[in-house]
Design a protein around this motif. Structure first.
Motif: not given
Length: 675
Positions: A551, A585-587, A617-620
């Motif tokens: 992440p 990943t997330s951002n 991008f995956d916020e979870n």
């Protein structure tokens, strides 16, 4: 201003323009660069800022008022009708109506067809009879009571190009520049920032100008997307025509047997085929045969007539695989359509530019400095087509006797073209000649080596030359073979002395590494001697599909960690193998755009190595892992962020992972034999 800008403005006053102005005035106008710079040259050929600002506004007004957008064609027609006369900028093509015995013009954007045009205009500008020329036209409107009489009238027509140039002056003024300064001036003239390119990269870019300077020059460039392969042939000269490789026909390119009209090769200095590659694309086999004859003999026959022409042929397209993959499994022509994958056709190619060496164009690679008005440069190159420097290198060097006549012709024409571009006055030294000759030999060798792979009846050629003054012989090899080796390269031998009279040749023994094992690795705070290679190197071996979930890949040091991981992937991959690498990943909004930009650069950076990177991008997500299609899954307690901060760029730990202090974490290695 920079040194190059000062030199250009001092010695070529009125013939240069600031290159960022083109973007400034273009807006939404679908108009070639040479059209815009022609106008900028009329109003902005100066270094006085106030005059430039005023000139930019004038050009903007001209484009706004006179350039014909297709969606505004009806408004322009109405303006012509109401005013009785109005100037427009449009692409005009002309055909002969033999029933009425008149020439008729078609306007690409205005949408008008069959407008009668004077015989004298057509005689003065014969290119109007081909696929079209950008012109400034004064259009009139005069309604008539007569039936079938068009109200549209062409009062005046002028192709957009510089009328007169002095080649002798151009050559003389070139002497005020060093070789490096002149090359940088040319790079700026084609819109590129020379500071972002090595000498070889500059040479590759400027080689795209050779077809404009050399008659009957056959060039191919294959490589990844986004490197600007076709841009120069559509934007930089009114003497070049860019066509889709799938749209060409015998009639369009050579002669229409029905009407007798000469095709594109009769009117243009350069005919370039865009999107030429594609295995599934179909081509007219008859066209390929005519092309082969034309490329070899500068002539073609249709019906009972034989015609001659001087148009250069350029073929540009995208490759499907990385260079190591092609060298190991096929050849560098593998992406071509079946009908063009013909050794007799390809043997007519004078030079193969390695498009995979050309970097994908980024914002910082474009210049905002001064360069020649491209139309001025185009006219000079057109005049230089009349000259011949094909034997100029023979003052210093002699090609190997084993090089065939066709190979020598190809090398000589590439050399001659580069001389016209870089040393237009013909004044150069031995070292300069050697640089250009070696590059020319390499470009032809790339063709010949691949032909030998395709058909073993093509004999191997000794691509070497001899220095006449010293007698020294030097072989020239292509860069990709130096980097990756030739196809089916034999193992490197070692030699062991058995006795004074006997030598035994043996291959190097293979050192078998220990197989990776499942389990857990515990890393303690401040531990050193740890690297990604020691942790993951053996597990990555054989994997062709890699998914990294982490992440936190957003800050500069995190991006550095990720790049070091990709370097490890590149290091352990098998030569010629292609790998998919996907990052999840997330951002957040503060870093999102910067991360996207970095990831796009990484895509461009890895592709030539055969690593195809993608991201999402995956916020979870929370867990960190590496999943491999060879059965291994690696659970990363801290993701790739296992190292403590270094002391800066002068700290050895910044460059050497095993010298870095670690953060406490656990890494678990799992293996699924069913994968």
């Amino acid at each position: 201003m920079s040194t190059i800008d000062q030199l250009l403005n001092t010695h070529f006053s009125g013939k240069v323009v600031r290159k960022d102005l083109t973007k400034l005035v273009k807006g939404n106008a679908i108009v070639p660069t040479y059209v815009l710079e022609y106008l900028l040259g009329q109003y902005c050929a100066t270094d006085v800022e106030d005059t430039i600002a005023e000139g930019v506004e004038n050009v903007k007004n001209i484009i706004s008022r006179h350039f014909v957008h297709r969606d505004e064609a009806q408004m322009i027609k109405s303006t012509i009708r109401e005013k009785g006369s109005h100037r427009i900028i449009d692409k005009v093509s002309v055909k002969l109506n033999d029933r009425k015995d008149v020439y008729e013009a078609d306007f690409a954007n205005l949408g008008l067809n069959k407008v009668v045009i004077s015989d004298l205009v057509v005689k003065d500008h014969k290119k109007l009879l081909s696929s079209g020329v950008w012109c400034i036209v004064t259009m009139g409107y005069m309604p008539s009571d007569e039936r079938d009489v068009s109200p549209w009238i062409i009062d005046n027509l002028k192709p957009i190009q510089i009328a007169n140039i002095d080649v002798a002056e151009y050559k003389a003024t070139r002497r005020h520049f060093s070789k490096e300064e002149w090359i940088d001036a040319l790079m700026q003239s084609i819109g590129l920032n020379p500071k972002e390119f090595s000498f070889r990269s500059k040479l590759l870019q400027l080689s795209r100008l050779i077809p404009f300077a050399e008659n009957n020059y056959n060039l191919i460039e294959l490589g990844p997307k986004g490197t600007g392969k076709s841009h120069i042939y559509s934007e930089m000269s009114p003497h070049g025509m860019l066509i889709s490789g799938g749209e060409v026909s015998k009639a369009k390119l050579f002669v229409n047997n029905t009407t007798g009209d000469i095709g594109l090769v009769g009117y243009w200095d350069v005919v370039a085929y865009d999107e030429f590659a594609g295995k599934d694309k179909r081509a007219d086999r008859g066209l390929v045969d005519i092309l082969k004859n034309y490329m070899a003999n500068k002539s073609f026959s249709r019906g009972t007539q034989v015609y001659g022409a001087s148009a250069s042929m350029v073929f540009v397209g995208n490759t499907d695989h990385s260079v190591p993959y092609m060298l190991k499994h096929s050849d560098l022509f593998e992406a071509l359509p079946r009908d063009y994958y013909d050794t007799a056709f390809l043997d007519r190619i004078h030079a193969y530019l390695p498009g995979w060496e050309v970097q994908k164009l980024r914002n910082e690679m474009f210049t905002s400095d001064y360069g020649f008005i491209v139309d001025y440069l185009a006219e000079v190159l057109k005049e230089l087509r009349k000259e011949d420097h094909t034997h100029a290198y023979t003052e210093f060097f002699e090609l190997s006797d084993s090089i065939t006549t066709r190979d020598k012709t190809a090398i000589s024409k590439t050399f001659s073209g580069l001389v016209k571009v870089i040393f237009p006055d013909g004044s150069f030294g031995k070292e300069d000649a050697q640089e250009l000759l070696e590059f020319a030999i390499e470009c032809r060798r790339r063709v010949k080596e691949q032909l030998h792979i395709m058909d073993e009846t093509f004999e191997k050629v000794d691509f070497s030359y001899t220095d006449k003054s010293s007698g020294t012989k030097k072989e020239v090899q292509t860069l990709e073979i130096i980097e990756y080796g030739a196809k089916d390269k034999a193992p490197e031998p070692t030699f062991e002395a058995a006795s004074e009279s006997d030598i035994v040749v043996a291959t190097k023994p293979e050192v078998k590494e220990a197989e990776p094992e499942a389990g857990q690795k515990i890393i303690r705070d401040n531990q050193t001697g740890v690297s990604y290679e020691k942790l993951f190197g053996r597990h990555l071996a054989g994997a062709t599909d890699i998914k990294l979930t982490d992440p936190y890949i957003r800050l500069p040091y995190q991006l550095r960690n990720f790049m070091e991981f990709t370097a490890l992937v590149a290091k352990v991959k098998v030569e010629g193998q292609e790998i998919k690498l996907h990052l999840i990943t997330s951002n957040n909004e503060d870093y999102l755009e910067n991360a996207k930009g970095a990831f796009k650069e990484i895509i461009d950076s890895l592709e030539p190595s055969g690593i195809f990177f993608s991201f999402e991008f995956d916020e979870n997500i929370h867990d960190r892992s590496i999943e491999l299609n060879n059965g291994w899954k690696i659970l990363l307690g801290r993701g790739l962020d296992i190292f403590q901060k270094t002391n800066g760029r002068c700290d050895i730990a910044e460059y050497y992972q095993e010298k870095r202090l670690c953060k406490a974490c656990e890494i678990t290695f799992l293996f699924d034999s069913k994968v």
